[in-house]
Design an enzyme around this catalytic site. Structure first.
Site, short mmCIF file in Angstrom:
data_model
loop_
_atom_site.label_atom_id
_atom_site.label_comp_id
_atom_site.label_asym_id
_atom_site.label_seq_id
_atom_site.Cartn_x
_atom_site.Cartn_y
_atom_site.Cartn_z
CG ASP A 467 -2.22 0.78 1.01
OD1 ASP A 467 -2.26 1.46 0.30
OD2 ASP A 467 -3.16 0.69 1.95
CG ASP A 537 -9.46 2.67 -0.28
OD1 ASP A 537 -9.00 1.42 -0.49
OD2 ASP A 537 -8.70 3.54 0.21
C1 DGJ Z 1 -5.59 2.07 1.82
C2 DGJ Z 1 -6.19 0.93 0.95
O1 DGJ Z 1 -6.51 1.20 -0.17
C3 DGJ Z 1 -6.98 -0.03 1.91
O2 DGJ Z 1 -7.44 -1.19 0.89
C4 DGJ Z 1 -6.71 -0.31 3.17
O3 DGJ Z 1 -5.47 -1.56 2.73
C5 DGJ Z 1 -6.24 0.77 3.90
N1 DGJ Z 1 -5.18 1.64 3.25
C6 DGJ Z 1 -5.29 0.35 5.28
O4 DGJ Z 1 -4.94 1.24 5.85
#
Ligand code: DGJ
Length: 736
Positions: A467, A537
């Site tokens: 990430d 997300d």
């Molecule tokens: C951002 C990501 O896009 C999410 O899927 C998740 O992993 C969060 N970060 C976790 O902090």
């Protein structure tokens, strides 16, 4: 001769013609396309042609048919009016480049790709630019980029350094581009090219696809269509800030340029140094946008994506299920639930680490990659063992490029962050997060060691979610010297790629997802090191149709992580039935992102059947050719697409209703990509209706399905008929 058996030809042919007394054409070909540049020694490289495949015999009359003679790689200085790909300042202050061709080289690289390199040098200064073209056997993509070398005593300042340029004849040319924001990534926008300059830029520093994308399509015959029309697709393959420009001037041409964004990134090229620009991948198709997408998908799977030939596992990710509230017993319960539904992998997301500053809040612990044993008394090995007991694989989340000020790493090494001297750092997520300076080799080693330790200590980790949740702020590097502060963005991404390369060299088999606050890193610059990316997300099924539609223009389904999440949806609050959520997720790389213990037994059973159905067609979705049939952007109240195997013996058809009205009329969808002469048996997948569809189990010719289609009922004969708004269907077609 079959499509795949045609020979790739890279020919250099010399022609005398009325316009060009002596033209030395470099003919770069793919099975169905040709790109021709004129590379006459002592002259500049001229762009001659990009389009349908030409026979070598046609090159002789090309000039008389009318060609641009515009530079294939324009440079600034002698010509001042044209938008340059490269502009520099020589050590003596001279701001001009005047390049001449010195030679052409042809060779095959270690991956079996054919390279044509056109060497040019400045007429006065020892400064070289090599323009390269790369093609692969059986691929319709031509990659091109430039490499600049300084051979003079002093430092040359690179002010602009695009990878490629291409003139496109004016006519009724439309551009398809992709824009968005967090939770609304990759929206499609299509418009005729206006006069003046269209510029698409990224300036985030770390994540380059939340706002706009580094890919565009140009439809040369008016409004873009999926099935017909001459269409060029271009994708800049780069991990960092980029700039795409289309300059429509008085010349009769649109001038396309793409490369690293030069804003605040002037580069000092020292004596003996070579600056390599990232490649731009081009394709051309007369089957409209659909043809361009299929060309990119095939190239992506075969040449650009990690493990593009391996089917992806069906997973459960813990994020929307428990967020940071990781508890060992709940991880076990989630593993058990996904295994019992037929899933193959469990991924523990954020929240598992931090000792001094436990990751109970997003203000803590990035940089401290030690297990929080209060949350996980048996550590990572305990989770791996539990996954093994369930017969599934285990994966884990990391965010290695970032640090929280509430971490041991930051306390010990505040100098590791990106930050200007004499400025306080600007923190982002959680009020404490900022970006590590990947241009610093010590930071690179730190990250490589962290991943190496994790994967060496736990070799059964099957999957990593990588990430990246912050932009670069407070431009500056404590590591770089004063004269190289403007190298920050470029050096960050060189460092990042070197980290990826070192990790991949040691761990070639692990599956790695690229994620950046959702879909912030959907670019082919990342994909050689990553198996897939997180599209957004936002897991709301309705909005995902629009985002995945846009994403599918350049990226194949196998790379698009698409998860079933809870209803009401956590981002939009929308109530969407499980059937519809599943049918949207099944059109990409299917996964779940939900707390299964909150699902009813009936929902779990429905998911178990859906997962079994997906497994039956997984290869068709993940390796098939995509045909987009009805666009959600066309306001027809429905969207529809299908995947067809290259052999045309199997297909999967997706249909989603987008709006619900009384006495609504929606078009019957004509299928595409099938063999007109074969008969296909139709079976509904993920069925919830009490009674089968009228055409269930029946056989139709490809011809009928492509010219007539099947009438899809607007609702479901099922208990969740109350969610009539969200009717959807998935049909499997098997050739007899
Ligand atoms: C951002 C990501 O896009 C999410 O899927 C998740 O992993 C969060 N970060 C976790 O902090």
């Amino acid at each position: 001769m079959s499509y795949f058996k045609k020979l790739i030809l890279i020919a250099v042919a010399t022609f005398a013609s009325a316009n060009a007394v002596y033209a030395e054409y470099v003919h770069i070909t793919t099975p169905t396309t040709s790109m021709v540049v004129d590379a006459n020694i002592n002259d500049y490289i001229k762009f001659v042609y990009y389009g349908n495949r030409l026979d070598d015999s046609e090159l002789g009359n090309l000039a008389e048919a009318g060609v641009s003679w515009l530079p294939a790689y324009p440079v600034y200085g002698v010509e001042c009016q044209r938008e340059p790909a490269m502009s520099v300042t020589h050590p003596d202050g001279n701001m001009t480049l005047d390049m001449k061709i010195t030679g052409i080289e042809r060779y095959t690289d270690k991956d079996g790709a054919s390279i044509v390199a056109i060497n040019t040098t400045d007429r006065h200064y020892p400064f070289d630019i090599v323009v390269k073209y790369r093609t692969y056997p059986n691929s319709e993509i031509i990659e091109t980029w430039a490499e600049a070398t300084n051979r003079q005593k002093g430092t040359v300042l690179l002010r602009q350094f695009a990878s490629a340029s291409m003139p496109v004849k004016k006519g009724d040319v439309w551009m398809s581009q992709f824009f968005g924001s967090w939770a609304n990534e990759t929206r499609l926008e299509e418009a005729p090219l206006p006069h003046g300059m269209v510029t698409i830029k990224n300036k985030d520093g770390a994540r380059n696809t939340h706002t706009s994308h580094a890919e565009i399509m140009l439809s040369l015959d008016g409004q873009p269509r999926e099935d017909i029309g001459r269409t060029i697709g271009a994708a800049l393959c780069y991990t960092g800030n980029y700039e795409i420009k289309v300059d429509t001037d008085e010349s009769g041409y649109h001038h396309f340029l793409a490369g690293i964004n030069p804003d605040n990134s002037e580069y000092n090229l020292r004596k003996g140094e070579t600056f390599v620009t990232p490649p731009v991948a081009f394709t051309y198709s007369e089957e409209g946008k659909g043809g361009v997408s299929r060309n990119f998908h095939r190239w992506g799977r075969e040449h650009r994506l990690a493990h593009g030939d391996k089917p992806r596992k069906i997973l459960l990710n813990s994020w929307e299920g428990v967020y940071l509230d990781i508890k060992e017993h709940e991880m076990h319960q989630m593993m058990h639930d996904i295994a019992s539904m037929g899933g193959e992998l469990f991924v523990m997301d954020d929240g598992w680490f931090g000792t001094k500053y436990p990751r109970t809040t997003d203000s803590n612990a990035l940089g401290d990659w030690t297990v929080d044993t209060n949350k996980l008394p048996n550590g990572i090995q305990g989770l791996i063992d539990a996954a093994k007991n369930e017969g599934i694989s285990f994966g884990i989340w990391i965010e290695p490029e970032m640090v929280n000020s509430r971490s041991i790493l930051y306390e010990e090494h505040p100098e590791y962050i990106v930050c200007a001297e004499n400025r306080n750092p600007r923190f982002t997520r959680g009020g404490t997060q900022t970006v590590l300076d990947l241009g610093n080799p010590k930071v690179q080693d730190l990250i490589v060691n962290m991943v190496d330790t994790l994967l060496t200590n736990y070799p059964e980790i099957d999957y990593i979610k990588w990430d990246s949740n912050s932009a670069i702020t407070t431009h500056g590097s404590h590591y770089q010297t004063a004269d190289k502060q403007s190298h920050l963005f470029i050096d960050y991404h060189r460092g990042l790629v070197s980290v990826f390369e070192r990790i991949r060299a040691k761990f070639p088999d692990v599956t790695i997802q690229d994620c950046a606050s959702g879909g912030g890193r959907a670019n082919y610059g990342y994909l050689p090191y990553f198996d897939e990316f997180w599209v957004s997300d936002n897991t709301d099924a309705l909005q995902r149709i629009y985002m995945q539609w846009g994403t599918s223009h350049f990226f194949p389904a196998i790379a698009m992580a698409s998860h079933i999440s809870a209803s009401p949806n956590h981002q939009t609050g929308r109530l969407v039935p499980l059937k519809y959520r599943t049918d949207v997720a099944m059109s990409g790389r299917l996964g779940m992102e939900i707390q299964p213990k909150d699902m009813s037994d009936q929902e779990k059973e429905q998911s178990r059947r859906a997962i079994a159905d997906y497994k039956a067609v997984r290869d068709v979705v993940q390796f098939g050719d995509l045909y987009r049939l009805v666009s959600p952007y066309d306001h027809k109240d429905i969207a529809s697409l299908m995947y067809v195997t290259p052999e045309k013996d199997e297909a999967v058809f997706f249909w989603w209703k987008l709006e619900a009205f009384q006495n609504q009329y929606v078009p019957r969808v004509k299928m595409a990509g099938l063999d007109p002469n074969r008969r296909y048996r139709v079976t509904e997948l993920n069925r919830i209706d009490r009674r089968p569809l009228s055409f269930e189990g029946r056989e139709y010719t490809g011809q009928f399905l492509m010219s007539n289609g099947l009438e899809i009922p607007l609702g479901h004969d099922a208990d969740n008929h109350l969610h009539y708004d969200y009717a959807s269907r998935v049909l499997r077609l098997e050739a007899l």
